[in-house]
Design an enzyme around this catalytic site. Structure first.
Site, short mmCIF file in Angstrom:
data_model
loop_
_atom_site.label_atom_id
_atom_site.label_comp_id
_atom_site.label_asym_id
_atom_site.label_seq_id
_atom_site.Cartn_x
_atom_site.Cartn_y
_atom_site.Cartn_z
N LYS A 350 0.82 -1.21 0.00
CA LYS A 350 0.00 0.00 0.00
C LYS A 350 0.85 1.26 0.00
O LYS A 350 0.51 2.25 -0.66
CB LYS A 350 -0.94 0.00 1.21
CG LYS A 350 -2.04 1.05 1.14
CD LYS A 350 -2.94 0.81 -0.08
CE LYS A 350 -4.00 1.89 -0.20
NZ LYS A 350 -4.72 1.79 -1.48
N VAL A 351 1.95 1.26 0.72
CA VAL A 351 2.85 2.41 0.74
C VAL A 351 4.14 2.00 0.03
O VAL A 351 4.82 1.07 0.46
CB VAL A 351 3.16 2.87 2.17
CG1 VAL A 351 4.12 4.06 2.15
CG2 VAL A 351 1.87 3.23 2.91
#
Length: 355
Positions: A350-351
């Site tokens: 996600k990051v």
């Protein structure tokens, strides 16, 4: 259309697509009052410079077109590596530097905005991460209200970033109707109601795309950001090569890749100066024996397409939001049809940290 309206969405990604009216409504309510803050900060700004990666970079493309066409200021994409890799010094006095990161924790973007501030720029940040490092370093932080996004492919955070960029443009003096922005959540809700119906046409396009080698996704002007984002989503969630490219650049050679096994998805607002070119491109694609799938563009574009997905009734400056939503639904369904979990594509998190 809220995800609760549809019984047990198959994936987080689909649920989050359906949550967009709620997320957009909350973001608009939170950010529209901030236009005065933007205006005060940008009084001496002669140029807007965007820094982002991935989906946020695609959103920034929308910002460059919107600001240049509606505020009379120069806007462009900056290169984070100038700051973080080459460590160059640039005179950024009179520049409004805008950093975008959904999480607000992408270290490269944080470092780039710190560098921009040290070079003399004023700083605006757009993030879904309240209290994040990116939000904390800003002169003005436009914090979106998308809520938690669990699927790796960004959906509601992207459309909320586009809203934040619309607010930025309004703060910079854009001659735009804020009332149209306030109506956006209802328009997207209505679009989702149509786009999730069995007769909308996504299933038929998905069935044909399962056999392709790759595809081209094309738009121009304000809609170009939606084409870039749809191409990225298809690559992320479906593992297909998808080329996001403008109509103009496509016809300078790359159109040669379009054939019976490499179709084109063409996106356009229902009106505006780029519609005629979209119609011409779709006609050229089908004339070459390839499939031209269209999103938006009204009856004129649909009339020359192989299959068409009707967009939302939005003015051109908000059309990218109405164009990407059907593309998000198409991507999620195609991913599952190919036996892939769109929530957790291989090799992605996600990051994403870059240096």
């Amino acid at each position: 259309m809220d995800s609760a309206t549809e019984q047990q969405p198959a994936t987080y990604m689909r649920a989050e697509i359906l949550e967009q009216p709620t997320a957009l409504r909350a973001t608009i309510a939170a950010l529209l009052p901030r236009t005065a803050d933007v205006a005060a900060l940008a009084q001496q700004a002669r140029q807007v410079l965007f820094f982002a990666r991935g989906t946020s970079d695609n959103a920034a493309v929308y910002g460059t077109y919107l600001i240049q066409t509606r505020t009379g200021r120069l806007a462009s994409l900056g290169s984070p590596s100038v700051a973080t890799t080459y460590r160059s010094r640039i005179d950024l006095s009179g520049v409004l530097a805008v950093g975008l990161s959904q999480s607000g924790r992408t270290q490269e973007i944080v470092e780039t905005l710190e560098w921009a501030r040290d070079c003399g720029a004023s700083i605006v940040t757009i993030t879904n991460g309240a209290g994040s490092p990116l939000a904390q370093l800003a002169d003005v932080a436009l914090v979106t209200e998308a809520g938690v996004e669990q699927a790796v492919p960004a959906t509601k955070t992207f459309t909320c970033q586009l809203v934040a960029l619309a607010v930025l443009a309004l703060g910079l003096g854009a001659d735009l109707d804020a009332g149209q922005l306030r109506q956006l959540p209802e328009v997207v809700d209505e679009l989702l109601g149509r786009a999730t119906a069995p007769d909308y046409g996504i299933a038929e396009i998905v069935a044909e795309l399962t056999a392709v080698d790759g595809l081209v996704v094309s738009a121009r002007g304000l809609a170009y950001s939606a084409a870039l984002e749809l191409a990225l989503k298809i690559k992320e969630a479906c593992y297909l090569h998808a080329m996001g490219i403008s109509y103009a650049d496509l016809q300078h050679g790359p159109i040669a890749v379009v054939d019976s096994r490499t179709p084109a998805i063409i996106m356009a607002a229902d009106s505006g100066p780029t519609l005629e070119a979209a119609v011409g491109l779709a006609s050229r694609v089908t004339g070459a024996g390839a499939r031209a799938y269209t999103i938006g563009g009204g009856a004129e574009l649909a009339g020359v397409s192989s299959r068409a997905l009707v967009g939302a009734a939005l003015p051109e400056w908000l059309a990218p939001i109405g164009l990407i939503v059907p593309g998000q639904l198409l991507t999620e369904e195609l991913s599952r049809r190919l036996g892939i979990d769109p929530d957790s594509p291989r090799g992605l998190s996600k990051v994403t940290q870059t240096s």
